[in-house]
Design a protein around this motif. Structure first.
Motif, PDB file in Angstrom:
ATOM      1  N   SER A   1      42.925  27.073 -23.909  1.00  0.00           N
ATOM      2  CA  SER A   1      41.931  26.009 -24.095  1.00  0.00           C
ATOM      3  C   SER A   1      42.519  24.815 -24.835  1.00  0.00           C
ATOM      4  O   SER A   1      42.221  23.666 -24.507  1.00  0.00           O
TER       5      SER A   1
ATOM      6  N   GLU B   1      32.001  18.323 -20.849  1.00  0.00           N
ATOM      7  CA  GLU B   1      32.289  19.700 -21.242  1.00  0.00           C
ATOM      8  C   GLU B   1      31.451  20.126 -22.444  1.00  0.00           C
ATOM      9  O   GLU B   1      31.071  21.299 -22.563  1.00  0.00           O
TER      10      GLU B   1
ATOM     11  N   ASP C   1      34.016  34.585 -19.578  1.00  0.00           N
ATOM     12  CA  ASP C   1      35.406  34.555 -19.117  1.00  0.00           C
ATOM     13  C   ASP C   1      35.505  34.674 -17.599  1.00  0.00           C
ATOM     14  O   ASP C   1      36.310  33.993 -16.959  1.00  0.00           O
TER      15      ASP C   1
ATOM     16  N   ARG D   1      34.583  31.204 -16.157  1.00  0.00           N
ATOM     17  CA  ARG D   1      35.442  30.053 -16.453  1.00  0.00           C
ATOM     18  C   ARG D   1      36.797  30.110 -15.766  1.00  0.00           C
ATOM     19  O   ARG D   1      37.396  29.067 -15.474  1.00  0.00           O
TER      20      ARG D   1
ATOM     21  N   LEU E   1      36.507  28.543 -12.261  1.00  0.00           N
ATOM     22  CA  LEU E   1      36.095  27.140 -12.388  1.00  0.00           C
ATOM     23  C   LEU E   1      37.256  26.268 -12.854  1.00  0.00           C
ATOM     24  O   LEU E   1      37.470  25.168 -12.330  1.00  0.00           O
ATOM     25  N   MET E   2      38.005  26.753 -13.843  1.00  0.00           N
ATOM     26  CA  MET E   2      39.144  25.979 -14.334  1.00  0.00           C
ATOM     27  C   MET E   2      40.233  25.878 -13.271  1.00  0.00           C
ATOM     28  O   MET E   2      40.832  24.812 -13.074  1.00  0.00           O
TER      29      MET E   2
ATOM     30  N   THR F   1      33.818  20.337 -15.158  1.00  0.00           N
ATOM     31  CA  THR F   1      33.925  20.389 -16.617  1.00  0.00           C
ATOM     32  C   THR F   1      32.570  20.717 -17.243  1.00  0.00           C
ATOM     33  O   THR F   1      32.501  21.425 -18.246  1.00  0.00           O
TER      34      THR F   1
ATOM     35  N   ILE G   1      32.082  24.515 -16.784  1.00  0.00           N
ATOM     36  CA  ILE G   1      32.925  25.242 -17.750  1.00  0.00           C
ATOM     37  C   ILE G   1      32.290  25.198 -19.138  1.00  0.00           C
ATOM     38  O   ILE G   1      32.240  26.199 -19.858  1.00  0.00           O
TER      39      ILE G   1
ATOM     40  N   ALA H   1      43.339  28.872 -16.862  1.00  0.00           N
ATOM     41  CA  ALA H   1      42.508  29.784 -16.071  1.00  0.00           C
ATOM     42  C   ALA H   1      43.000  31.225 -16.194  1.00  0.00           C
ATOM     43  O   ALA H   1      42.196  32.168 -16.301  1.00  0.00           O
TER      44      ALA H   1
ATOM     45  N   TYR I   1      41.801  32.942 -19.432  1.00  0.00           N
ATOM     46  CA  TYR I   1      40.425  33.437 -19.374  1.00  0.00           C
ATOM     47  C   TYR I   1      40.389  34.817 -18.715  1.00  0.00           C
ATOM     48  O   TYR I   1      39.649  35.714 -19.155  1.00  0.00           O
TER      49      TYR I   1
END
Length: 418
Positions: free
Chosen positions: A23, A51, A79, A82, A85-86, A107, A110, A175, A178
């Motif tokens: 992150s 975000e 987790d 995300r 998505l990331m 964003t 997330i 990603a 996560y």
């Protein structure tokens, strides 16, 4: 330090170490990606705000979700959502399908899982440490130490990786972290149970009502919201500071964020050792005032190594405020209300954070860097004075007290059967 031998806490800390490193790499890579692809500080502000905006919109409802699912399942859900998505952001960029509205959408999605995950990681602490607020403060300091360690290493790694493999590739690494966190929490964490509800905890705004009626939490968290506005504005200004004053060097950007992390890591280690000996409210009140002082120096144009020192001093005070505050919040509320109180508190403190990003993005289009930095220092100082006054009044009335109520005695998790 025996708390570190608790297997549940060790698993949570391990998961957060990797996940938060990713992150913090993204915290450098994402604004850099927006700045270098659009050239717009305003768009950078919109992305950062997107975000954090869900924390304000969905933070309070997240308390009901955590109470229903339990802290462990909520962390797994966050987790699991995300990671894809990331990963979608760089994939869409590389295939030429990432428009700016789509970037804002991803964003935002997330960010929807930020408040549930963060609140859940704190709610596990009383199950691990029991109801002693100083033990909970020590556990919170360990969590803060991991957070700050990642704020130290993540930006440096992120800045270097941007130079080596590009900003979008850094988002792929995030990603993957996560996904790692999901596996660790699922496999090793044995606490984080569902919270059975009663009449006092029913309703979407039960936690907010508790906070509003509490004579300490209400003024303290109003002040904390103002402080957070200024802090988020500062963090949004740092990439632009590097772009305008320090030759747009991404490595310097990483060093700046890492300096804050280094100071905060040291502060976390200090906090873990003194929270058992110093009144928690007094520690938080003094530390927040001390944090405001170095910010005034940032308005001065100076060599970047001196900026590193200023940010490190600022970061040192953060865990000395956060560890006591989270311990008081967690142990002050009855167990049945904790998920909703914690998420309400996070919402109150963070709800104007996106406004800080937006305000800085717009202000830097029209006024100079020095004016913006002076305004940030003034805003943080005003919030710190209000916060210190609130905790000072509470100490005079009843120092470091936890209100009597229906707070159940909970044994540390290692002393209970699985």
């Amino acid at each position: 330090m025996g708390l570190l031998r608790n297997r549940n806490l060790a698993a949570v800390l391990t998961a957060e170490l990797l996940s938060l490193t990713g992150s913090n790499m993204t915290y450098v890579a994402l604004p850099w990606f927006v700045l270098t692809t659009t050239g717009s500080t305003a768009k950078m502000g919109w992305v950062l705000a997107a975000e954090l905006l869900p924390v304000g919109l969905l933070g309070i409802p997240a308390g009901s979700l955590i109470a229903r699912l339990g802290a462990k399942r909520t962390m797994n859900l966050a987790d699991a959502a995300r990671a894809p998505l990331m990963a979608a952001v760089p994939v869409l960029h590389w295939t030429g399908h990432l428009s700016f509205p789509l970037l804002l959408t991803f964003t935002f999605l997330i960010g929807c899982f930020m408040a549930p995950y963060s609140a859940s990681s704190r709610l596990i602490l009383p199950e691990v440490a029991g109801e002693d607020e100083q033990l909970v403060a020590q556990g919170s300091a360990f969590v803060q130490a991991i957070t700050q360690l990642t704020q130290l290493g993540g930006p440096i790694i992120g800045g270097i990786l941007i130079s080596l493999i590009s900003a979008p590739a850094v988002l792929v690494v995030d990603a993957a972290t996560y996904a790692f966190s999901f596996v660790v929490i699922l496999t090793f964490v044995r606490v984080g149970k569902r919270v059975e509800q009663d009449e006092s905890s029913r309703g979407l705004f039960a936690g907010l009502r508790y906070v509003w009626r509490d004579q300490l939490l209400r003024p303290m968290l109003c002040a904390a919201s103002f402080i957070n506005f200024a802090a988020q504005a500062l963090f949004a200004t740092i990439p632009v500071l590097v772009l305008r004053r320090y030759d747009a060097d991404p490595k310097i950007l990483g060093f700046f964020f890492a300096a804050f992390g280094a100071g905060a890591l040291l502060g976390s280690l200090v906090a873990a050792n003194i929270v058992r000996r110093v009144p928690l409210l007094r520690l938080a009140g003094v530390a927040v005032l001390a944090m405001s002082l170095p910010l005034w120096f940032l308005a001065i144009s100076m060599p970047w190594p001196i900026v590193l020192a200023v940010l490190a001093v600022f970061g040192f005070g953060a865990p000395l405020v956060n560890a006591p505050v989270f311990a008081i919040l967690t142990t002050r509320a009855p167990e049945v209300l904790r998920p909703k109180v914690i998420t309400a508190v996070m919402t109150i403190a963070l709800i104007i954070g996106p406004l800080g990003f937006l305000a800085v993005g717009q202000a830097l289009q029209h006024v100079g860097m020095r004016v913006v930095l002076l305004a940030i220092a003034a805003g943080f100082t005003a919030g710190a004075v209000a916060f210190s006054a609130a905790v000072g009044r509470a100490r005079e009335e009843k120092p470091d007290a936890v209100p009597a109520g229906d707070v159940a005695t909970v044994l540390p998790a290692e002393m209970r059967p699985d």
